[in-house]
Design an enzyme around this catalytic site. Structure first.
Site, mmCIF file in Angstrom:
data_model
loop_
_atom_site.group_PDB
_atom_site.id
_atom_site.type_symbol
_atom_site.label_atom_id
_atom_site.label_comp_id
_atom_site.label_asym_id
_atom_site.label_seq_id
_atom_site.Cartn_x
_atom_site.Cartn_y
_atom_site.Cartn_z
ATOM 1 N N LEU A 17 0.747 -1.484 0.027
ATOM 2 C CA LEU A 17 -0.387 0.086 0.287
ATOM 3 C C LEU A 17 1.134 1.314 0.205
ATOM 4 O O LEU A 17 1.120 2.154 -0.483
ATOM 5 C CB LEU A 17 -1.060 0.086 1.074
ATOM 6 C CG LEU A 17 -2.367 0.426 1.266
ATOM 7 C CD1 LEU A 17 -2.963 0.427 -0.011
ATOM 8 C CD2 LEU A 17 -2.866 -0.063 2.235
ATOM 9 N N ARG A 312 -5.559 -2.938 20.760
ATOM 10 C CA ARG A 312 -5.547 -4.799 20.891
ATOM 11 C C ARG A 312 -4.206 -5.037 22.121
ATOM 12 O O ARG A 312 -4.333 -6.705 22.288
ATOM 13 C CB ARG A 312 -4.339 -5.181 19.630
ATOM 14 C CG ARG A 312 -5.611 -4.857 18.277
ATOM 15 C CD ARG A 312 -4.750 -4.207 17.140
ATOM 16 N NE ARG A 312 -5.846 -4.286 16.147
ATOM 17 C CZ ARG A 312 -5.299 -4.144 14.787
ATOM 18 N NH1 ARG A 312 -3.789 -4.034 14.197
ATOM 19 N NH2 ARG A 312 -6.675 -4.163 13.832
ATOM 20 N N HIS A 378 1.934 -9.353 15.081
ATOM 21 C CA HIS A 378 0.979 -8.949 13.670
ATOM 22 C C HIS A 378 1.594 -7.776 13.178
ATOM 23 O O HIS A 378 1.845 -7.296 12.306
ATOM 24 C CB HIS A 378 -0.402 -8.897 14.412
ATOM 25 C CG HIS A 378 -1.260 -8.145 13.312
ATOM 26 N ND1 HIS A 378 -1.066 -8.221 12.394
ATOM 27 C CD2 HIS A 378 -2.423 -6.836 13.682
ATOM 28 C CE1 HIS A 378 -2.726 -7.847 11.594
ATOM 29 N NE2 HIS A 378 -3.021 -6.631 11.876
#
Lengths: 751, 291, 294
Positions: A17, A312, A378
């Site tokens: 991206l 998170r 992650h």
């Protein structure tokens, strides 16, 4: 302005991206781009992003949300470790970025009226996350891939797919002037000239062995820049996502959107006589048959305001902790993530992508049966250290606010210090209680210990930008014309996207990564162009070829060395051990001694790495060589992750040290800056002030709604175990609580 | 109380996760037979490896073909004891959204990451065969060169021709139904399964043949995707002209294998039919309007 | 696209679509008419009118059913060969269409490579069968026309020569492989060839009709394609029944009885007796469609 030289070009490394956004922006300005990627750009790791992309939108705005709130939430989520001007600018840009993707044709989910649909996401009480099924990253990246293909067809972009970045090249002045890269098919090593180099190479998930990252996310490219002299910021901040499904080869993400759309986390449990939850004696029960009163919705219970959508790091620690206490499903390390109360139609429309992944890889249907999940590494908040220029009003406003806030801070810091001591003591008491319970101690004894716990004091609230100037946009973000935005300490070498350490601080909020990646590419793409224009008088093309030849020679000899080495050590084994070690020492829970142990392990691995042997010594399409080379760079990057963790003697965001509980703003409201020492091959850690002139560092507590107004005193610390359980009845109607956050119902949301 | 990550290791200790109630649970050894080549048509050979699978209780979640290839890579010794080299293959996300690890497994094309060994080799000694896709030139072993597919996307102008990345407001509105249709098409990850299974799609090593040979379902479906978007449709004519020409929509033989093997369950045959209609109408209109 | 485009590439779209079109009109339409007419050798049994003009003694001798079957079929054949205008033009059009469809079909079939071994899907089998049936169909049509139209009697066991006025008996003899109407081994082979040829052509047509709807963009959704598939399957089943019926009808017609009826009808014709109402027995359109009779 100097006209760009016809010879000037920009190199972008990485086709996710951030890389594609940069490519498009730079190519659009008329500057040719050479785009390097390990894989065809359409297969970059950004496709794995699922949940969505945050931005203030029409509906949320009318409920009291604003770009300012988005900025503030991001800081709050990140435990105030961010430099604030870039975050401010990003939040301002977010709605424009959504519009742009909309124009590019991204199929954002729609409401029945045809508006872009929104969903709830971690760390916010407003629906401000735009999404495209549960494959938002894939959809956004495809849109950029398509635009890149368009520029490629027009001859403005040259793609080098299956080329591996090996090192940045600097001229005599230390200005970046190109890269060395290798064709992974022919194994040819070549130097490329570039007037600026944008690193958009993502995160280092593979340093932790198994993670939710793709196989190319080794962090090797970042490590190579680091070893070439680029600083690395906040390396110890690694996000462990609370919900992933384990696999033999990787951990597969189950998006936060599952919880944003109403997914509930629970474990089977039973209340004892005192009303305390205890692990349920029966294991292996069909979760569908477990009655409501035997389901412990621990997140909803401990965080009534945010419930399942706490950030998170908090969700991860809670899940971790719950499993450690023996509550895990079947006594193992997993909890239920339950969507089975939702309709099939809604789930297929909004979460189809992840439901399919669960079905394919676990073989069960989440529409029918609760999913079994566990945290997995992650994202890296840390990355290459970068700079920026604040916009014109920033200094003035920051100065004014600092004058007000400095005295408050002077009063608060000693309180925070005392509070941290209380936290630490309470933590030790909890351990004693646990030991006592194991030994069958009496309830009286336990109660005595409980009573000996102390409650932390309250801190004085800071005055923020909004208190002085309201929430409307002000030029206090980044200067759009400055050439140094997101440039590393090496002039001309930029870092965009996950490989950039900015924006997310101590923890990244869900659905902010897609935003920061795209924002870097679009906003700072312009900075790159400005930088290149400024050096038009000394284009990289005019530099002597010796600089480039030397780089190629160095990499060729490195390759030769690897191929010819015959010490018998297996690079796959070393990588595996590295991953296990890093996961054990530097993820959810950290302690000083464990981190020290890791440094020793890294020494051992470094030593063994010097004696590796390749099982493939060919010079054609040798993935073994490429992998082995990356393993060395992964070890080099693991070093600052461990050292940073060791140096940061506090707990902040994802960095949680049980030997230093609580945030220590006096010592560590600072960026960790790691520098590679070429003489020793180790990294050196120092700390640097963060630019925080807009919002003062509140205590991060997700058990109540966010208070951003200075008038409202902040409640006690979230880390205080005594403060956590606030709802006595876990079966309280949480679905009602979720409805509170539906659009059109703004009054219950604090501002 | 959490003591350390060592007690609950994120990566290794995931007890109980593997057994999902189906498939075999015991430890066993399976065989993996791989068609290897140094480059296209060069030194083509079959090699067989043994892969040890732990029992369900010992496993870190489901085991797929990628995990087998990783195990082989760390110790590449064939069944007859010959020291070989790690098998070369493409891989990426490992969750079936990037399309990298597409290969022919037991005769059929699919992603290796979502291919669970419990389904494919449930018993001790079972065999899994891996071959590279046959419609693309082999780079090495299981890695093939799919660049033709990306070139074809450019040939149908698979993009929305926006006026640059400036702040120009929202895009066109669309109904949830339209969005759902477009979304499904947009999940195409250019993996090439539909091309591999298509009897009309042929291996072309010579780039000059790319245009004349059948373009395949994926690209036709992408053309439809962009024609469905309000701004994208401004280039409809160019796309239809390309698809009306050699190698375009008319080369489809309607075997409809594409839709059967598509891992994303994209309605490729509907896309083909829809583009068939568009091309037909486009040509009729062109005939009568003279433009 | 390349500059020096070949003829095929330059006219790619037109050729492809003409190929699709010719398969339906005229070839497919002709097939429908042809098989319907030929199947009269079965359903003629219940056509009472066909025997009206015949000598009642003869009808009784051969049986009413046989008289109806042969009578109806002979009437049709005679009509087509004697009353259809511009028969030669229709015949040429049909021939050109078949040639065009066949040549392009072979060319197009060669652009693909069947893979039913790996992908054993029903649709894929039909794809492969469509190509096989095309090849078989071409060979069969050539044999069929060469033997019965061009008089390549050396290809027919027993060497029967075709004459439309003796169509029924000739066909029976050709299929059985002898002048006497007794079964021979070669006759069985010829019959099997006909069975195969007719089956293949009917499949080719029905499946082609199904794919054409996709090619032209008539059926788009999977459901529409499935619906149309049922229609095509029903049409195929009907044509298959007609084709197989005709084949079995001719196989089991008594050669001598057929000859007798044919003679009788010729006598009637030479006496200029034409039953006016018999003409209306079959709609006019079908008369034209079956222009070129077996």
């Amino acid at each position: 302005m100097v006209t760009p030289s016809a010879q000037q070009r920009v190199i972008v490394v990485g086709g996710g991206l951030a890389g594609l956004a940069a490519t498009i922006r730079i190519a659009e300005s008329g500057m040719p781009v050479d785009l390097f990627s390990l894989v065809p750009v359409k297969r970059s790791h950004s496709v794995c992003a699922q949940g969505g992309i945050n931005a203030c939108n029409k509906i949320a705005r009318q409920q009291g949300y604003s770009e300012y709130e988005h900025f503030d939430e991001t800081l709050y989520g990140g435990d105030f470790l961010q430099h604030q001007p870039p975050v401010y600018e990003m939040a301002q840009w977010a709605p424009k970025i959504i519009d742009l993707f909309d124009r590019m044709g991204v199929p954002f989910n729609r409401t029945s009226e045809g508006q872009r649909a929104l969903r709830l996401f971690g760390g916010s009480l407003y629906k401000r996350t735009h999404f495209s099924g549960a494959t938002t990253g894939q959809q956004l990246m495809y849109a950029l891939d398509e635009q890149t293909r368009r520029y490629e067809a027009e001859g403005k972009v040259n793609k080098y797919e299956f080329w591996e970045f090996l090192r940045p090249l600097m001229d005599d002045q230390g200005v970046c002037c190109g890269i060395v890269a290798q064709d992974l098919r022919t194994m040819q090593i070549r130097a490329f000239r570039g007037d600026a180099v944008v690193m958009a190479t993502g995160g280092p998930g593979l340093v932790f062995g198994k993670s939710t990252n793709s196989v190319m996310c080794t962090g090797a490219a970042a490590s190579r820049c680091f070893q070439a002299g680029a600083k690395y910021g906040n390396p110890e901040f690694i996000q462990v996502h609370p919900t992933a499904i384990p696999g033999a080869d990787k951990l597969r993400l189950m998006s936060e959107s599952a919880r944003g759309e109403g997914g509930r986390v629970w474990v089977p449990a039973k209340k004892d006589a005192e009303g305390r939850w205890q692990p349920h004696p029966e294991s292996g029960r069909d979760p569908r048959q477990i009655p409501t009163e035997e389901r412990w919705y621990f997140l909803e219970e401990k965080y009534p305001a945010y419930g399942n959508i706490v950030p998170r790091d908090i969700a991860t620690r809670e899940i971790f902790d719950t499993c450690m206490k023996g509550f895990g499903v079947g006594g193992g390390n997993m909890v239920y993530l339950d969507l089975s109360h939702k309709s099939r139609e809604e789930l297929e429309t909004k979460l189809g992508g992840i439901i399919e992944i669960y079905r394919k890889f676990v073989g069960e249907d989440p529409v029918e049966v609760p999913m079994k999940i566990f945290p997995g590494v992650h994202y890296s908040m840390g990355g290459l250290w970068t700079q920026y220029s604040p916009n014109r009003k920033y200094d003035e406003i920051a100065k004014k606010l600092r004058e007000i806030n400095d005295p408050i801070e002077a009063r608060n810091l000693p309180v925070q210090k005392r509070n941290n001591e209380i936290l630490q003591r309470n933590y030790e008491i909890d351990q004693q209680i646990a030991d006592l319970r194991d030994k069958g101690g009496s309830d009286d004894e336990v109660q005595k210990l409980e009573d000996s716990k102390q409650t932390p004091e309250k801190l004085e609230p800071y005055v923020s930008l909004a208190d002085l100037h309201g929430k409307d946009a002000l030029p206090v973000g980044m200067d759009p014309d400055a050439p140094n935005n997101m440039m590393t300490n090496i002039p001309g070498l930029y870092a965009f996207g996950e490989v950039n350490y900015q924006y997310h601080g101590g923890t990244r909020l869900g659905a902010n990564a897609l935003l920061s990646c795209t924002f870097d590419g679009l906003f700072c793409g312009r900075s790159v162009v400005n930088f290149v224009r400024e050096r038009a008088h000394t284009p990289a093309a005019s530099l002597p070829s010796s600089i480039f030849d030397k780089g190629v020679e160095a990499e060729e000899s490195r390759m030769k060395q690897l191929v010819e080495s015959s010490g018998g050590e297996n690079p796959y084994e070393i990588a595996k051990e590295l991953g296990l070690e890093m996961t054990a020492s530097s993820t959810v829970i950290k302690t000083g001694p464990r981190l020290e142990q890791s440094l020793n392990k890294l020494e051992e691995l470094r030593d063994r790495y010097s004696r590796i042997s390749l099982s493939d010594s060919g010079f054609w399409t040798n993935q073994n060589l490429s992998w082995a080379r990356a393993v060395g760079d992964m070890i080099a990057l693991a070093d600052p992750i461990v050292r940073g963790g060791l140096a940061r003697e506090e707990s902040r965001g994802s960095h949680y040290r049980t030997d230093f509980l609580g945030r220590d703003d006096s010592r560590f409201l600072k960026t960790t800056v790691a520098e590679f020492d070429a003489s020793t091959g180790r990294s050196k850690i120092s700390f640097e002030e963060v630019e925080r002139g807009l919002v003062g560092p509140r205590v991060r507590d997700y058990s109540t709604t966010k208070k951003s107004k200075a008038q409202v005193p902040a409640p006690t610390s979230a880390d205080d175990p005594k403060q956590s359980p606030r709802v006595s009845d876990p079966n309280a109607d949480v679905s009602g609580a979720r409805d509170v956050r539906a659009p059109g119902d703004s009054e219950k949301v604090s501002s | 109380m959490i003591q350390s990550n060592d007690d609950t290791d994120l990566a290794t200790d995931t007890r109980g996760h593997a057994a999902n109630g189906k498939g075999p649970s015991g430890a066993r050894t399976i065989r993996v037979r791989i068609k290897r080549a140094d480059s296209h048509g060069k030194n083509v050979r079959w090699e067989e490896f043994k892969v040890d699978l732990p029992s369900a209780g010992e496993r870190d979640g489901a085991i797929n073909v990628i995990a087998c290839l990783q195990q082989i890579a760390s110790n590449p010794v064939t069944v007859d004891g010959t020291r070989s080299t790690p098998v070369t293959y493409e891989s990426g996300c490992l969750e079936e959204v990037c399309g990298s690890c597409t290969m022919v497994i037991n005769g059929k094309v699919r992603q290796a990451c979502s291919c669970l060994v419990d389904d494919y080799a449930p018993n001790d000694g079972d065999l899994i065969t891996l071959e590279p896709m046959s419609k693309f030139p082999v780079v090495r072993d299981l890695w093939v060169d799919r660049s033709r597919l990306f070139k074809a996307l450019a040939s149908v102008k698979a993009w929305v021709p926006i006026d640059g990345t400036y702040d120009l407001g929202e895009g066109p509105e669309e109904t949830p139904d339209e969005q759902q249709t477009r979304y499904k098409l947009s999940t195409c990850m250019s993996c090439g399964c539909c091309l591999e299974a298509c009897p009309q799609y042929t291996l072309e090593e010579d780039e000059s043949k790319f245009d004349e040979s059948f373009v395949g379902a994926a690209v036709i479906s992408q053309a439809r995707y962009f024609n469905m978007h309000e701004t994208g449709a401004t280039m409809k004519k160019q796309r239809l002209d390309t698809l009306a020409g050699p190698g375009g929509i008319n080369n489809c033989g309607n075997s409809q294998n594409c839709v059967k093997v598509c891992p994303k369950e994209i309605p490729l045959t509907e896309s083909i039919a829809a583009m068939g209609r568009s091309v037909t109408l486009h040509r009729i209109k062109e005939f009568f309007s003279g433009r | 696209m390349t500059n020096d485009q070949s003829f095929m590439n330059k006219h790619h779209f037109l050729l492809r679509r003409l190929h699709s079109l010719t398969g339906i009109v005229p070839i497919g339409l002709f097939l429908i008419g042809h098989l319907t007419t030929n199947s009269s050798i079965i359903w003629g049994a219940i056509n009472g009118r066909a025997t009206h003009a015949m000598d009642p003694e003869l009808v009784e001798g051969v049986g009413k059913a046989t008289a109806g079957q042969v009578g109806t079929f002979q009437h049709e054949v005679t009509f087509i060969n004697e009353s259809v205008p511009f028969l030669i033009l229709i015949e040429i059009t049909l021939w050109l269409s078949i040639a065009f469809h066949s040549i392009l079909g072979i060319y197009y079939a060669r652009t693909g490579k069947a893979n039913t071994k790996r992908y054993e899907y029903q649709g894929n089998w039909r794809y492969t069968l469509q190509r096989i049936s095309g090849y078989v169909g071409i060979l069969f049509i050539v044999y069929h026309v060469a033997t019965l139209r061009w008089g390549w009697t050396w290809l027919i066991p027993g060497g029967t020569k075709w004459d439309y006025e003796y169509a029924s008996s000739t066909l029976a003899m050709a299929l059985k492989g002898s002048e006497t109407g007794d079964w021979t081994f070669l006759g069985v082979l010829v019959s099997l060839l006909y069975l195969l040829g007719v089956t293949m052509l009917v499949f080719h047509f029905a499946n082609g009709l199904w794919t054409a709807a996709i090619t032209w963009g008539v059926t788009i959704t999977a459901k529409a394609q499935r619906n149309w598939g049922y229609v095509c399957a029903a049409l195929g089943a009907g044509l298959m029944a007609a084709g197989w019926g005709a084949l079995f009808g001719f196989l089991f017609v008594d050669v001598q009885a057929a000859k007798d009826i044919e003679e009788e009808m010729l006598r009637k014709k030479s006496a200029d007796i034409v039953e006016p109402e018999a003409v209306s027995m079959i709609p006019a359109t079908e008369h034209t469609l079956v222009a070129i009779e077996a």
